[in-house]
Motif scaffolding. Structure first.
Motif, PDB file in Angstrom:
ATOM      1  N   ARG A  27     -32.148  18.139  24.336  1.00 26.68           N
ATOM      2  CA  ARG A  27     -33.595  18.267  24.569  1.00 26.68           C
ATOM      3  C   ARG A  27     -34.101  19.672  24.237  1.00 26.68           C
ATOM      4  O   ARG A  27     -35.257  19.840  23.861  1.00 26.68           O
ATOM      5  N   ALA A  28     -33.235  20.669  24.371  1.00 25.26           N
ATOM      6  CA  ALA A  28     -33.643  22.064  24.153  1.00 25.26           C
ATOM      7  C   ALA A  28     -33.920  22.378  22.684  1.00 25.26           C
ATOM      8  O   ALA A  28     -34.596  23.359  22.385  1.00 25.26           O
ATOM      9  N   GLY A  29     -33.398  21.587  21.777  1.00 23.99           N
ATOM     10  CA  GLY A  29     -33.632  21.836  20.363  1.00 23.99           C
ATOM     11  C   GLY A  29     -32.712  22.900  19.798  1.00 23.99           C
ATOM     12  O   GLY A  29     -31.748  23.332  20.438  1.00 23.99           O
ATOM     13  N   ASP A  30     -33.032  23.336  18.579  1.00 21.92           N
ATOM     14  CA  ASP A  30     -32.179  24.276  17.853  1.00 21.92           C
ATOM     15  C   ASP A  30     -32.031  25.634  18.532  1.00 21.92           C
ATOM     16  O   ASP A  30     -31.046  26.326  18.312  1.00 21.92           O
ATOM     17  N   ASN A  31     -33.004  26.022  19.331  1.00 18.33           N
ATOM     18  CA  ASN A  31     -32.914  27.318  20.015  1.00 18.33           C
ATOM     19  C   ASN A  31     -31.883  27.324  21.127  1.00 18.33           C
ATOM     20  O   ASN A  31     -31.432  28.376  21.551  1.00 18.33           O
ATOM     21  N   GLY A  32     -31.521  26.151  21.618  1.00 20.48           N
ATOM     22  CA  GLY A  32     -30.554  26.071  22.703  1.00 20.48           C
ATOM     23  C   GLY A  32     -31.099  26.629  24.003  1.00 20.48           C
ATOM     24  O   GLY A  32     -32.307  26.857  24.138  1.00 20.48           O
ATOM     25  N   LEU A  58     -14.701  22.338  22.668  1.00 20.10           N
ATOM     26  CA  LEU A  58     -13.443  21.957  22.023  1.00 20.10           C
ATOM     27  C   LEU A  58     -13.600  20.749  21.104  1.00 20.10           C
ATOM     28  O   LEU A  58     -12.887  20.628  20.105  1.00 20.10           O
ATOM     29  N   THR A  59     -14.514  19.858  21.417  1.00 22.08           N
ATOM     30  CA  THR A  59     -14.711  18.661  20.597  1.00 22.08           C
ATOM     31  C   THR A  59     -15.773  18.864  19.525  1.00 22.08           C
ATOM     32  O   THR A  59     -16.029  17.968  18.731  1.00 22.08           O
ATOM     33  N   GLY A  60     -16.416  20.034  19.507  1.00 24.22           N
ATOM     34  CA  GLY A  60     -17.411  20.326  18.491  1.00 24.22           C
ATOM     35  C   GLY A  60     -18.808  19.837  18.800  1.00 24.22           C
ATOM     36  O   GLY A  60     -19.700  19.936  17.962  1.00 24.22           O
ATOM     37  N   LEU A  61     -19.028  19.332  19.994  1.00 23.99           N
ATOM     38  CA  LEU A  61     -20.358  18.827  20.357  1.00 23.99           C
ATOM     39  C   LEU A  61     -21.324  19.939  20.733  1.00 23.99           C
ATOM     40  O   LEU A  61     -22.533  19.777  20.636  1.00 23.99           O
ATOM     41  N   VAL A  62     -20.785  21.061  21.181  1.00 25.36           N
ATOM     42  CA  VAL A  62     -21.604  22.181  21.664  1.00 25.36           C
ATOM     43  C   VAL A  62     -21.070  23.466  21.052  1.00 25.36           C
ATOM     44  O   VAL A  62     -19.866  23.610  20.814  1.00 25.36           O
ATOM     45  N   SER A  63     -21.968  24.405  20.804  1.00 22.72           N
ATOM     46  CA  SER A  63     -21.566  25.737  20.355  1.00 22.72           C
ATOM     47  C   SER A  63     -22.190  26.765  21.291  1.00 22.72           C
ATOM     48  O   SER A  63     -23.173  26.478  21.986  1.00 22.72           O
ATOM     49  N   GLN A  64     -21.602  27.954  21.302  1.00 19.34           N
ATOM     50  CA  GLN A  64     -22.129  29.059  22.097  1.00 19.34           C
ATOM     51  C   GLN A  64     -22.255  30.280  21.212  1.00 19.34           C
ATOM     52  O   GLN A  64     -21.444  30.506  20.320  1.00 19.34           O
ATOM     53  N   GLU A  65     -23.275  31.069  21.499  1.00 15.12           N
ATOM     54  CA  GLU A  65     -23.508  32.312  20.772  1.00 15.12           C
ATOM     55  C   GLU A  65     -23.959  33.371  21.763  1.00 15.12           C
ATOM     56  O   GLU A  65     -24.834  33.123  22.587  1.00 15.12           O
ATOM     57  N   THR A  70     -26.691  37.706  26.932  1.00 17.16           N
ATOM     58  CA  THR A  70     -26.995  36.304  27.210  1.00 17.16           C
ATOM     59  C   THR A  70     -26.134  35.389  26.348  1.00 17.16           C
ATOM     60  O   THR A  70     -25.989  35.608  25.149  1.00 17.16           O
ATOM     61  N   LEU A  71     -25.578  34.362  26.974  1.00 16.03           N
ATOM     62  CA  LEU A  71     -24.781  33.367  26.266  1.00 16.03           C
ATOM     63  C   LEU A  71     -25.658  32.144  26.042  1.00 16.03           C
ATOM     64  O   LEU A  71     -26.126  31.514  26.995  1.00 16.03           O
ATOM     65  N   ILE A  72     -25.923  31.820  24.771  1.00 14.83           N
ATOM     66  CA  ILE A  72     -26.789  30.699  24.410  1.00 14.83           C
ATOM     67  C   ILE A  72     -25.920  29.503  24.049  1.00 14.83           C
ATOM     68  O   ILE A  72     -24.988  29.615  23.248  1.00 14.83           O
ATOM     69  N   CYS A  73     -26.245  28.361  24.617  1.00 12.37           N
ATOM     70  CA  CYS A  73     -25.539  27.114  24.319  1.00 12.37           C
ATOM     71  C   CYS A  73     -26.447  26.218  23.498  1.00 12.37           C
ATOM     72  O   CYS A  73     -27.650  26.125  23.766  1.00 12.37           O
ATOM     73  N   ARG A  74     -25.848  25.554  22.505  1.00 13.23           N
ATOM     74  CA  ARG A  74     -26.612  24.660  21.645  1.00 13.23           C
ATOM     75  C   ARG A  74     -25.842  23.367  21.416  1.00 13.23           C
ATOM     76  O   ARG A  74     -24.612  23.392  21.254  1.00 13.23           O
ATOM     77  N   ALA A  75     -26.571  22.279  21.348  1.00 13.33           N
ATOM     78  CA  ALA A  75     -25.971  21.024  20.909  1.00 13.33           C
ATOM     79  C   ALA A  75     -25.720  21.136  19.417  1.00 13.33           C
ATOM     80  O   ALA A  75     -26.539  21.693  18.683  1.00 13.33           O
ATOM     81  N   ASN A  76     -24.592  20.630  18.963  1.00 11.32           N
ATOM     82  CA  ASN A  76     -24.277  20.597  17.542  1.00 11.32           C
ATOM     83  C   ASN A  76     -24.828  19.274  17.006  1.00 11.32           C
ATOM     84  O   ASN A  76     -24.202  18.228  17.137  1.00 11.32           O
ATOM     85  N   TYR A  77     -26.018  19.348  16.422  1.00  7.98           N
ATOM     86  CA  TYR A  77     -26.702  18.123  15.990  1.00  7.98           C
ATOM     87  C   TYR A  77     -25.963  17.403  14.874  1.00  7.98           C
ATOM     88  O   TYR A  77     -25.970  16.171  14.826  1.00  7.98           O
ATOM     89  N   SER A  78     -25.301  18.126  13.990  1.00 11.18           N
ATOM     90  CA  SER A  78     -24.565  17.448  12.920  1.00 11.18           C
ATOM     91  C   SER A  78     -23.402  16.649  13.508  1.00 11.18           C
ATOM     92  O   SER A  78     -23.115  15.537  13.051  1.00 11.18           O
TER      93      SER A  78
END
Length: 104
Positions: A27-32, A58-65, A70-78
């Motif tokens: 729901r958060a979109g590309d900005n995470g 570990l499964t590639g569904l989420v990434s962190q930056e 601040t640690l930003i979490c994002r859904a890996n849409y691909s």
């Protein structure tokens, strides 16, 4: 996508807490979202959130930056699209009749 990867991703999403986290990130979109925002929105203890995020990373569904402190979490849409595509790519492949939309 292969069956083993799909199974790992589905297993990761098979936990209600992880599914809630993942849906929040989708729901958060590309900005995470910052980890703290995810924690606040879902009312999770930091160690619990960290554990569940790690499983999805570990499964590639989420990434962190890390952005500064601040640690930003994002859904890996691909990865999400690949998983959904894998699930539906052979939909009705063995069906003997045409889909309902064609039959009308």
């Amino acid at each position: 996508m292969n069956i083993e990867q799909a199974a790992r991703q589905l297993e990761a999403l098979g936990n209600p807490t992880r599914l809630a986290i993942y849906r929040t990130l989708v729901r958060a979109g590309d900005n995470g979202l910052p980890v703290g925002s995810v924690q606040e929105r879902l009312g999770l203890v930091a160690s619990t959130l960290s554990h569940h995020l790690h499983r999805m990373i570990l499964t590639g569904l989420v990434s962190q930056e890390r952005q500064g402190t601040t640690l930003i979490c994002r859904a890996n849409y691909s990865a999400m699209h690949a998983l959904v595509g894998y699930l539906v790519e052979e939909c009705c492949a063995d069906a003997a009749c045409a889909p309902a939309s064609e039959a009308a």
